[in-house]
Design a protein around this motif. Structure first.
Motif, PDB file in Angstrom:
ATOM      1  N   GLU A  44       0.844  -1.190   0.000  1.00 17.21           N
ATOM      2  CA  GLU A  44       0.000   0.000   0.000  1.00 17.21           C
ATOM      3  C   GLU A  44       0.879   1.240   0.000  1.00 17.21           C
ATOM      4  OE1 GLU A  44      -2.856   0.085   3.115  1.00 17.21           O
ATOM      5  OE2 GLU A  44      -3.926  -1.648   2.338  1.00 17.21           O
ATOM      6  N   SER A  50      -1.945   1.668  -7.257  1.00 16.20           N
ATOM      7  CA  SER A  50      -3.162   2.353  -7.681  1.00 16.20           C
ATOM      8  C   SER A  50      -4.250   1.332  -7.981  1.00 16.20           C
ATOM      9  CB  SER A  50      -2.905   3.214  -8.915  1.00 16.20           C
ATOM     10  OG  SER A  50      -2.765   2.403 -10.048  1.00 16.20           O
ATOM     11  N   THR A  51      -5.464   1.693  -7.642  1.00 16.90           N
ATOM     12  CA  THR A  51      -6.585   0.788  -7.848  1.00 16.90           C
ATOM     13  C   THR A  51      -7.141   0.896  -9.251  1.00 16.90           C
ATOM     14  OG1 THR A  51      -8.131   2.439  -7.026  1.00 16.90           O
ATOM     15  CG2 THR A  51      -7.251   0.871  -5.418  1.00 16.90           C
ATOM     16  N   GLU A  54      -9.631   6.711 -10.203  1.00 16.22           N
ATOM     17  CA  GLU A  54      -9.242   7.929  -9.486  1.00 16.22           C
ATOM     18  C   GLU A  54     -10.324   8.415  -8.531  1.00 16.22           C
ATOM     19  OE1 GLU A  54     -10.975   9.088 -13.446  1.00 16.22           O
ATOM     20  OE2 GLU A  54      -9.386   7.753 -12.871  1.00 16.22           O
ATOM     21  N   TRP A  55     -11.553   7.952  -8.706  1.00 13.27           N
ATOM     22  CA  TRP A  55     -12.636   8.380  -7.814  1.00 13.27           C
ATOM     23  C   TRP A  55     -12.556   7.721  -6.437  1.00 13.27           C
ATOM     24  CZ3 TRP A  55     -15.386  12.545  -8.387  1.00 13.27           C
ATOM     25  CH2 TRP A  55     -15.502  13.095  -9.641  1.00 13.27           C
ATOM     26  N   ASP A  56     -11.805   6.642  -6.317  1.00 10.33           N
ATOM     27  CA  ASP A  56     -11.627   6.033  -5.005  1.00 10.33           C
ATOM     28  C   ASP A  56     -10.966   7.001  -4.042  1.00 10.33           C
ATOM     29  OD1 ASP A  56     -12.798   3.707  -5.817  1.00 10.33           O
ATOM     30  OD2 ASP A  56     -10.903   2.687  -6.242  1.00 10.33           O
ATOM     31  N   GLU A  57     -10.004   7.779  -4.528  1.00  6.58           N
ATOM     32  CA  GLU A  57      -9.333   8.759  -3.674  1.00  6.58           C
ATOM     33  C   GLU A  57     -10.272   9.899  -3.304  1.00  6.58           C
ATOM     34  OE1 GLU A  57      -6.309   8.538  -2.306  1.00  6.58           O
ATOM     35  OE2 GLU A  57      -6.163   6.546  -3.194  1.00  6.58           O
ATOM     36  N   ARG A  60     -12.812   8.853  -0.461  1.00 12.06           N
ATOM     37  CA  ARG A  60     -12.300   8.484   0.874  1.00 12.06           C
ATOM     38  C   ARG A  60     -12.317   9.623   1.812  1.00 12.06           C
ATOM     39  NH1 ARG A  60      -7.286   4.597  -0.708  1.00 12.06           N
ATOM     40  NH2 ARG A  60      -8.597   3.134  -1.783  1.00 12.06           N
TER      41      ARG A  60
END
Length: 60
Positions: A44, A50-51, A54-57, A60
């Motif tokens: 991590e 990176s998953t 970009e919307w995961d960041e 959060r």
């Protein structure tokens, strides 16, 4: 095509991940190359962690 033995087994991946966790790494992702038997563990916060979304960041 005849059945062939797996180059990487689940126990191999489990041992690699447990070893990384025991070394203090938080595992973000694991990639396995079935042809070569290569197991790559991405921690991590690393460059390869990176998953892909970009919307995961943002969420959060």
């Amino acid at each position: 095509m005849p059945n062939t033995r797996a180059t990487v087994k689940q126990i191999d991946v489990t041992r690699a991940v447990k070893g990384a966790v025991a070394a203090g790494l938080a595992v973000a992702r694991v990639e396995v190359d079935q042809r070569t038997g290569k197991i790559v563990i991405f921690p991590e916060g690393g460059q390869g962690a990176s998953t892909g979304n970009e919307w995961d960041e943002v969420l959060r």
